[in-house]
Write an enzyme that holds these catalytic residues in place. Structure first.
Site, PDB file in Angstrom:
ATOM      1  N   CYS A 105     -40.986   2.820   1.673  1.00 15.97           N
ATOM      2  CA  CYS A 105     -41.443   4.205   1.511  1.00 15.97           C
ATOM      3  C   CYS A 105     -42.898   4.379   1.947  1.00 15.97           C
ATOM      4  O   CYS A 105     -43.310   5.478   2.324  1.00 15.97           O
ATOM      5  CB  CYS A 105     -41.250   4.647   0.064  1.00 15.97           C
ATOM      6  SG  CYS A 105     -39.494   4.784  -0.377  1.00 15.97           S
TER       7      CYS A 105
ATOM      8  N   ASP B  22     -27.139  -7.636 -13.956  1.00 12.30           N
ATOM      9  CA  ASP B  22     -27.059  -7.897 -12.520  1.00 12.30           C
ATOM     10  C   ASP B  22     -26.063  -6.923 -11.927  1.00 12.30           C
ATOM     11  O   ASP B  22     -25.153  -6.462 -12.619  1.00 12.30           O
ATOM     12  CB  ASP B  22     -26.553  -9.323 -12.242  1.00 12.30           C
ATOM     13  CG  ASP B  22     -25.053  -9.427 -12.442  1.00 12.30           C
ATOM     14  OD1 ASP B  22     -24.629  -9.501 -13.606  1.00 12.30           O
ATOM     15  OD2 ASP B  22     -24.297  -9.404 -11.451  1.00 12.30           O
TER      16      ASP B  22
HETATM   17 ZN   LIG Z   1     -39.062   2.977  -1.791  1.00 14.19          ZN
END
Ligand SMILES: [Zn+2]
Length: 387
Positions: free
Chosen positions: A336, A284
């Protein structure tokens, strides 16, 4: 246990030590090696739960210290536990509060009984013992709890580290005793509720600072306690990366192969890949979300080669002002696929909240993709549905 007849099932182990496995927890099965996004105050900062699900996050972490102070573990317990409180029905892990007590709280006073400290929020006085940490974690009701441990300062002498480690071992045994006696009090494990009969797992924490002999002793002592899993704590606290790697390697030699191994609070994307290939099952780190909030994102040097070197991109830089490309052209994440560097730069430069959210989502997707690639390289077949 519930429907699952196993707790930890190793499918494939590589010569280098890395293994692909499944952990069956009350709220679902987790594919390992796994990266756990950190949900400090029952929220992975700036990223809502539905997005975490779409990122394929299977196990998230919440911080006991923060939830104890605000809104309070008793309130969360009355509302059915942290899963229901935050509307997250997949597995969760809570830390013991030890790390935060030692790094955030003020005016600590340590005794064999526990730690007295003042809240970083309002200066109010509190006391944590192993038993109290367990009671708080049982009220929160995560699938995996951690023993209460002392985190030694860095650097610390061998003698100081040895004494701290001895206290950690005594506290681990007291945590274990309390867990064995009270684990059926978990909010969702009560009679008549969906989790009836299932219980929380408790992991030990190997300490020992940067001393290989103490790390070995700590691992051996904790393994004697026969806990469901083991973590390696007290690393990535400012030491060189070679030392981190060396301590992990020394501890892994002494942990049982048939139980999950968790390195707490690491690290950069290339580090989590390296440790996973050495045989670490769980990790983590706040880094993907913290860096995202500061406009720093991780990308591959060669976007078409997902195993190429990791680079850091400062979204805020002027050179991104008219850049129509996504953050990482080889990344398929929701950010993205849709947004340009130019737009993200504008958001970050303007202090818009969406900038922090989108950068955090991309960074989390980057970490998830990294672990997915490690899992696939260990065992290409889909192990998602256990027989
Ligand atoms: Zn990305």
């Amino acid at each position: 246990m519930g429907a699952m007849s196993f707790f930890f099932n190793i499918s494939v182990a590589s010569a280098a030590g890395g293994r692909r496995a499944q952990i069956a927890l009350p709220h679902g099965v987790v594919q390992t090696p796994v990266f756990m996004p950190v949900g400090t105050a029952a929220t992975v900062k700036a990223v809502e739960q539905g997005v975490l699900e779409s990122l394929n996050a299977e196990l998230i972490l919440a911080n006991t210290y923060h939830l104890y102070l605000r809104p309070g573990h008793e309130l969360i317990g009355r509302l059915g536990g942290v899963h229901r409180f935050m509307s997250w029905q997949r597995p969760m892990l809570t830390d013991s509060g030890g790390f935060q007590v030692f790094s955030l709280a003020k005016l600590r006073k340590i005794s064999p009984e526990g730690v007295e400290f003042r809240s970083h929020l309002d200066g109010s006085r509190h006391f944590f013992s192993p038993e109290h940490s367990m009671a708080v974690q049982i009220a929160l009701g995560a699938d995996v709890m951690m023993v209460f441990d002392e985190c030694v300062e860095t650097p610390a002498s061998w003698e100081r580290t040895r004494d701290s480690m001895a206290l950690t071992h005594a506290w681990a045994e007291r945590s274990r005793q309390y867990w064995l006696q009270h684990r059926q009090e978990t909010p969702w494990a009560q009679p008549g509720l969906p989790g009836e009969g299932q219980h929380q797992a408790l992991f030990g924490i190997v300490q020992g600072g940067m001393y290989a002999d103490l790390r070995r002793e700590s691992a051996l002592r904790l393994v004697e306690m026969d806990l469901p899993g083991y973590a390696i704590g007290g690393l990535a606290v400012g030491e060189p990366r070679e030392v981190t790697r060396e301590m992990i390697a020394r501890v892994l030699e002494h942990l049982p192969a048939d139980k999950p191994r968790y390195v707490m609070g690491v690290g950069y994307p290339d580090e989590i890949e390296e440790y996973a290939r050495m045989g670490v099952d769980m990790m983590d780190c706040v880094l993907p979300t913290r860096a995202g909030r500061h406009g720093l994102v991780f990308v591959r040097q060669d976007p078409a080669d997902r195993s190429s070197a990791v680079q850091r991109l400062n979204v805020k830089k002027l050179e991104n002002a008219e850049d129509q490309r996504p953050l990482d052209e080889g990344c398929g994440c929701m950010v993205c696929r849709r947004y340009t560097r130019a737009y993200l730069r504008h958001l970050v430069s303007s202090g818009e909240a969406l900038g922090a959210t989108l950068n955090s989502i991309h960074n989390l997707a980057f970490y998830m993709e990294t672990m997915e690639r490690v899992r696939s390289s260990l065992a290409p077949e889909d192990l998602r549905t256990p027989a």
